[in-house]
Design an enzyme around this catalytic site. Structure first.
Site, PDB file in Angstrom:
ATOM      1  N   GLU A 179       7.954   3.150  -1.906  1.00 56.14           N
ATOM      2  CA  GLU A 179       7.924   1.707  -2.094  1.00 56.14           C
ATOM      3  C   GLU A 179       7.167   1.059  -0.924  1.00 56.14           C
ATOM      4  O   GLU A 179       7.418   1.415   0.237  1.00 56.14           O
ATOM      5  CB  GLU A 179       9.341   1.135  -2.158  1.00 56.14           C
ATOM      6  CG  GLU A 179       9.359  -0.302  -2.622  1.00 56.14           C
ATOM      7  CD  GLU A 179      10.760  -0.863  -2.779  1.00 56.14           C
ATOM      8  OE1 GLU A 179      10.983  -1.663  -3.697  1.00 56.14           O
ATOM      9  OE2 GLU A 179      11.645  -0.513  -1.975  1.00 56.14           O
ATOM     10  N   MET A 315      16.309   3.443   1.359  1.00 57.53           N
ATOM     11  CA  MET A 315      15.461   3.336   0.159  1.00 57.53           C
ATOM     12  C   MET A 315      16.228   3.840  -1.052  1.00 57.53           C
ATOM     13  O   MET A 315      16.896   4.869  -0.988  1.00 57.53           O
ATOM     14  CB  MET A 315      14.174   4.143   0.368  1.00 57.53           C
ATOM     15  CG  MET A 315      13.268   4.173  -0.840  1.00 57.53           C
ATOM     16  SD  MET A 315      12.700   2.495  -1.302  1.00 57.53           S
ATOM     17  CE  MET A 315      12.362   2.759  -3.035  1.00 57.53           C
ATOM     18  N   GLU A 316      16.074   3.119  -2.184  1.00 57.83           N
ATOM     19  CA  GLU A 316      16.932   3.313  -3.348  1.00 57.83           C
ATOM     20  C   GLU A 316      16.434   4.332  -4.354  1.00 57.83           C
ATOM     21  O   GLU A 316      16.823   4.291  -5.530  1.00 57.83           O
ATOM     22  CB  GLU A 316      17.113   1.971  -4.068  1.00 57.83           C
ATOM     23  CG  GLU A 316      15.842   1.392  -4.686  1.00 57.83           C
ATOM     24  CD  GLU A 316      15.124   0.389  -3.812  1.00 57.83           C
ATOM     25  OE1 GLU A 316      14.375  -0.445  -4.332  1.00 57.83           O
ATOM     26  OE2 GLU A 316      15.328   0.433  -2.586  1.00 57.83           O
ATOM     27  N   ASN A 317      15.574   5.265  -3.984  1.00 56.32           N
ATOM     28  CA  ASN A 317      15.057   6.251  -4.927  1.00 56.32           C
ATOM     29  C   ASN A 317      16.168   6.691  -5.887  1.00 56.32           C
ATOM     30  O   ASN A 317      17.266   7.052  -5.447  1.00 56.32           O
ATOM     31  CB  ASN A 317      14.532   7.484  -4.191  1.00 56.32           C
ATOM     32  CG  ASN A 317      13.726   7.141  -2.959  1.00 56.32           C
ATOM     33  OD1 ASN A 317      12.716   6.468  -3.036  1.00 56.32           O
ATOM     34  ND2 ASN A 317      14.206   7.583  -1.808  1.00 56.32           N
ATOM     35  N   HIS A 349      24.179  -1.589  -0.733  1.00 57.19           N
ATOM     36  CA  HIS A 349      22.882  -2.155  -1.112  1.00 57.19           C
ATOM     37  C   HIS A 349      22.086  -1.161  -1.957  1.00 57.19           C
ATOM     38  O   HIS A 349      21.599  -1.497  -3.052  1.00 57.19           O
ATOM     39  CB  HIS A 349      22.109  -2.513   0.159  1.00 57.19           C
ATOM     40  CG  HIS A 349      20.808  -3.206  -0.073  1.00 57.19           C
ATOM     41  ND1 HIS A 349      20.640  -4.552   0.094  1.00 57.19           N
ATOM     42  CD2 HIS A 349      19.597  -2.728  -0.459  1.00 57.19           C
ATOM     43  CE1 HIS A 349      19.393  -4.890  -0.176  1.00 57.19           C
ATOM     44  NE2 HIS A 349      18.731  -3.785  -0.518  1.00 57.19           N
ATOM     45  N   GLU A 350      21.961   0.068  -1.469  1.00 55.13           N
ATOM     46  CA  GLU A 350      21.132   1.044  -2.176  1.00 55.13           C
ATOM     47  C   GLU A 350      21.745   1.466  -3.511  1.00 55.13           C
ATOM     48  O   GLU A 350      21.020   1.704  -4.485  1.00 55.13           O
ATOM     49  CB  GLU A 350      20.873   2.271  -1.295  1.00 55.13           C
ATOM     50  CG  GLU A 350      20.213   1.970   0.040  1.00 55.13           C
ATOM     51  CD  GLU A 350      19.016   1.037  -0.072  1.00 55.13           C
ATOM     52  OE1 GLU A 350      18.250   1.155  -1.046  1.00 55.13           O
ATOM     53  OE2 GLU A 350      18.847   0.179   0.806  1.00 55.13           O
ATOM     54  N   GLU A 372      15.727  -7.126  -4.599  1.00 52.86           N
ATOM     55  CA  GLU A 372      16.295  -7.162  -3.253  1.00 52.86           C
ATOM     56  C   GLU A 372      17.325  -8.271  -3.063  1.00 52.86           C
ATOM     57  O   GLU A 372      18.312  -8.079  -2.350  1.00 52.86           O
ATOM     58  CB  GLU A 372      15.181  -7.284  -2.210  1.00 52.86           C
ATOM     59  CG  GLU A 372      14.209  -6.102  -2.203  1.00 52.86           C
ATOM     60  CD  GLU A 372      14.885  -4.772  -1.904  1.00 52.86           C
ATOM     61  OE1 GLU A 372      16.064  -4.749  -1.499  1.00 52.86           O
ATOM     62  OE2 GLU A 372      14.223  -3.730  -2.101  1.00 52.86           O
TER      63      GLU A 372
END
EC number: 3.4.11.-
Length: 910
Positions: A179, A315-317, A349-350, A372
């Site tokens: 991202e 990071m939300e992969n 959050h993720e 976000e």
């Protein structure tokens, strides 16, 4: 070593020569191409596309991707086969690839296998695959290509990372961060969020490593030369920026959620014992979201990996979220209450992103806030239920941070047009995250939590595996909102929220009470000396208020520039924006502020701690735009001598400390006196609630920094005991920052701390050192961070900004930023939040025309390629100009007021 310089397309690698093929390229120009220069490929031929965004003539359905990283040569090779669907007759396929060699490009069509010519246009990171025959609308084709590149030296794409073991050995690994626009640096792809597809991934590795990716591993196959190839299950339909894979020697711990999802935490072997809390939190939070959204998590597993080198927080992969080590690793004996709270928030959050962002994705990066803002907002919703003991009022602080940026003319709407990668990177800022979360919180309060929850569940179910724009969310929320307001009109969520997402800034509501009549007006709050810049803005504002006569929250939707509401009776005071659930400031005209000040001095607990914090924030911000005199704001601040709650206290510090930093003399005796009683009541222990512990750490650290003698003496005693024990003494975690801050003031103390930092594998302890501003080795800290020796380069921004906040270090930090600018923009990437943080963190306390000139001279010398067009530079100019205006207007008044009040902070009722 295999070295790639820029992007080179090797036609010699193409299976069949195209020298005998004579055909015309199917150009796909934009409507206004005639007014543009035709882009030229690197081989001199016209490139058949002239826009940054990819055409929609074809789209990917499935990627079959094989990756082979070499951790010795620090390169990687791969093969990708992409199944395509053709939407318009075409002879070209335009997709992304950046700084890699592409070879052996073929198309698998019903007529057979044919080679494709490859044209490249590095300016847009695009390649064109050119066919000698038409690709027919409605048909499916497959293209296959080989590729090779270096592992990235930055924190983006497919990049190398390293860590030191407890025995001192340096070990290498490779990880991804795609991202926003970096998947194209790892494999050729359609690198835009709307091009969703399925991915089947294979990874070739050495036996000493493991490989993990978005999906579970199905099997491992032996290859010649002692290599292994891992085969992973096919992903759900998703965007390229969510693809992830890691090759490392990580180990893991696992548990299964109530809904049957396997949760695993991966970390380097020496730190796996610090993953217990993260595992518990991930299990609890994924179960919460599964129930809250009423949509089962669609994958069989969710991995969380602690990466030694990582630029952002996490990071939300999909199925493989990645984190900084400090964002995942927790040691109950060494980590603070703030550390625990921070880890819970980042995991919340993720994991929220697995629904908001992954399952339903914004159509384009202009609506990044749909990802976000929601994930930031869900941190607080989820932790309130799952970890109420960790919950706090710090959401309010996020709104204040957003307003700081949003009060400048260089701000941008929450939803704003972006095109190139630098502009996209700039969207990852306080406006998208914090303002996005704050306006969602305002809307939830307005609609009621129940209606809001039903609306977002409907939104997620309706658009699962699809891409959305703003209006899709507003439609889902309008559908479930049956409320009617004073005008009798049906509630139109879109009409309200378009005023908050499609224009920049936020409103200042002026309230004037005359008997039972309350006169209201709105204008844009803007720090500027040009009043015309505030014209033309109008919001629909969900106002809330309480009065001295009623604690019931009353509501009023302000749709016009001015309006009037009537109270049932005359009151002593009125407080608008209850608990600051609304994203607006309030100015109490006439005698309004005097009534508020009188209330705070006589009975401050009549208002909630959030209300008190918002009043402190608002009144000092109003000084900046000339609405309130500084001495009025300072009179309000005197009540803080009786304050005990964390949000008003920290907001008081947040407003008062910068005032001193605008003066040449920075003796903060007044602030120490104001909070002396509260400081003296703090115990040097880890007892109390999370809020009490956070407040203790904040107060004792401030007192030590400002040389408050009782605190400095206690800190010196504790540091000596800790040093005499060779670091084995267990200090109360919440006071370690204060203790270390005093201890490193001597060369011996600094050297001892640095040695312990070098030896320690405990992440919370290591994070303390980078925030210690008072040391005799300031330059060494920055140099160590820049080169990644002992201190990681990822920590460089924190080190530089902390040094910039020190009156003895601000010039060192500025000189360092200038001298190493080109190195840092290469490492951290143009437009990134990290670069913005550095620019603003180093310059935001400057308040002289000389420094403004120096800052403008440096940034003005940059080119577009080196950052001259970045928004953060304009923000830096505006902030310094605001500081200058504030100093010119208020410095004599501040000095006179302090001379009058020093030594006589009032602790009794006024």
């Amino acid at each position: 070593m295999f070295i790639v310089v820029g992007f080179r397309c090797c036609s010699s690698f193409i299976i069949h020569s195209l020298s005998s093929c004579l055909f015309s390229i199917n150009c796909q120009p934009s409507p206004n191409q005639s007014s543009k220069e035709v882009p030229i490929s690197t081989n001199g031929q016209p490139f058949p596309w002239d826009l940054m965004r990819l055409p929609r003539s074809v789209s990917p359905l499935h990627y079959d991707l094989t990756i082979h990283p070499n951790l010795t040569s620090l390169t990687f090779t791969g093969v990708v086969r992409i199944q395509l669907e053709v939407h318009e007759h075409t002879r070209t396929v335009i997709l992304h690839a950046k700084q890699m060699e592409v070879s052996n490009v073929i198309i698998l069509a019903p007529e057979g296998v044919r080679p494709l010519q490859v044209l490249e246009y590095p300016r847009f990171h695009q390649i064109a695959l050119v066919s000698d025959s038409w690709l027919i609308k409605g048909r499916k084709y497959e293209v296959q290509m080989e590729f090779a590149a270096n592992l990235s030296d930055s924190y983006h794409g497919f990049y190398k990372s390293s860590y030191r073991t407890s025995s001192g050995e340096i070990r290498l690994m490779a990880s991804t961060q795609f991202e926003a626009t970096f998947a194209r640096g790892a494999f050729p792809c359609f690198d835009e969020p709307a091009f969703k597809a399925n991915f089947t991934i294979q990874i070739i590795r050495e036996p000493r490593h493991i490989a993990i990716s978005n999906m579970p591993k199905l099997k491992t196959v032996d290859l010649p030369g002692g290599l292994l190839e891992d085969y992973f299950d096919t992903t759900v339909k998703m965007s390229t920026y969510l693809v992830a894979y890691i090759v490392s020697d990580f180990v893991s711990v696992s548990r299964t959620t109530q809904h049957g999802v396997k949760i695993s935490i991966y970390a380097v072997p020496d730190k796996i014992d610090q993953t217990t809390f993260a595992l518990d939190a991930a299990v609890k939070l994924l179960d919460f979201y599964d129930d809250y959204f009423d949509i089962p998590y669609p994958l069989p597993k969710q991995d969380l990996a602690a990466i030694p080198d990582f630029q952002s927080g996490a990071m939300e992969n999909w199925g493989l979220t990645t984190y900084r080590e400090t964002g995942l690793l927790f040691d109950p004996k060494r980590s603070s209450a703030s550390d625990k709270m921070g880890i819970a928030k980042v995991i919340a959050h993720e994991l929220a992103h697995q629904w908001f962002g992954n399952l339903v994705t914004m159509e384009w990066w202009n609506d990044l806030w749909l990802n976000e803002g929601f994930a930031k907002f869900m941190e607080y919703i989820s932790l309130d239920i799952t970890y109420p003991e960790l919950q706090d009022d710090f959401f309010l602080g996020k709104c204040f941070e957003a307003m700081e940026v949003d009060s400048l003319s260089s701000s941008h709407p929450v939803s704003t047009p972006v095109e190139n990668p630098t502009q996209i990177q700039e969207m990852f800022d306080d406006v998208s995250y914090d303002k996005g979360a704050c306006i969602l919180n305002m809307l939830r309060d307005f609609l009621t939590p129940e209606a809001f929850e039903i609306g977002i569940i409907r939104y997620l179910k309706r658009y699962s595996y699809q891409n959305t724009v703003n209006s899709h969310l507003w439609e889902s929320l309008t559908d479930v909102s049956k409320a009617k307001w004073f005008s009798g009109d049906e509630l139109d969520v879109r009409a309200i929220m378009d005023t908050w997402t499609l224009q920049e800034g936020f409103p200042l509501v002026t309230v004037e009470v005359r008997g039972r009549e309350v006169r209201l007006s709105q204008e844009r709050y803007l720090k500027t000396d040009d009043p015309s810049l505030t014209e033309g803005f109008l919001w629909q504002i969900p106002l809330t208020y309480i009065t001295s006569a009623s604690n019931t929250v009353h509501r009023f939707l302000l749709k016009t520039r001015t309006d009037v509401l009537y109270l049932p009776e005359e009151v002593d005071w009125v407080k608008f924006n209850v608990d600051m659930c609304g994203y607006y400031m309030v100015h109490y005209a006439g005698d309004g502020w005097n009534s508020i000040i009188k209330l705070l001095h006589h009975n401050h607990t009549a208002l909630s701690s959030n209300d008190r914090a918002s009043l402190i924030h608002n009144i000092f911000q109003l000084v900046s735009v000339g609405k309130v005199r500084l001495d009025t704001a300072l009179e309000l601040s005197l009540y803080l001598s009786k304050e005990t709650e964390v949000m008003p206290v920290t907001q008081g510090f947040g407003e008062l400390v910068p005032l001193y930093k605008l003066m040449e003399k920075r003796d903060m005796g007044f602030i120490v006196d104001l909070f002396r009683d509260l400081i003296d009541r703090q115990e040097w222990t880890d007892s109390g609630s999370v809020s009490q512990r956070v407040l203790r750490s904040y107060l004792l650290t401030f007192a030590c920094v400002r040389n408050y003698s009782p605190c400095v003496t206690k800190a010196q005693q504790l540091f000596k005991k800790w040093k005499d024990s060779d670091g084995s003494l267990s200090l109360p975690v919440d006071v370690t920052t204060a203790v270390f801050m005093v201890g490193v003031r001597t060369p011996e103390g600094w050297d001892f701390m640095f040695e312990k930092y070098h030896q320690s594998l405990q992440m919370s302890f290591r994070s303390r050192l980078k925030t210690l501003p008072c040391s005799p080795s300031t330059s060494r800290m920055m140099e160590q961070s820049l080169h990644g020796q002992v201190m990681k380069t990822q920590d460089l921004p924190d080190v530089v900004v902390v040094i910039a906040r020190n009156p003895h270090g601000y010039k060192l930090a500025w000189d360092f930023l200038r001298s190493n600018w080109h190195t840092m923009i290469k490492k951290f990437d143009l437009g990134s939040n990290t670069i913005s943080y550095l620019v603003n963190g180093v310059t935001n306390q400057y308040s002289t025309r000389e420094m403004l000139s120096e800052v403008k001279s440096f940034f003005g010398s940059l080119t577009e390629e080196t950052g001259s067009e970045m928004r953060c530079i304009q923000q830096a100019y505006e902030t310094i100009e605001d500081n200058i205006r504030w100093t010119d207007s208020n410095l004599p008044l501040l000095q006179n007021w302090l001379n009058k009040h020093m030594g006589r902070v009032v602790h009794e009722d006024l």
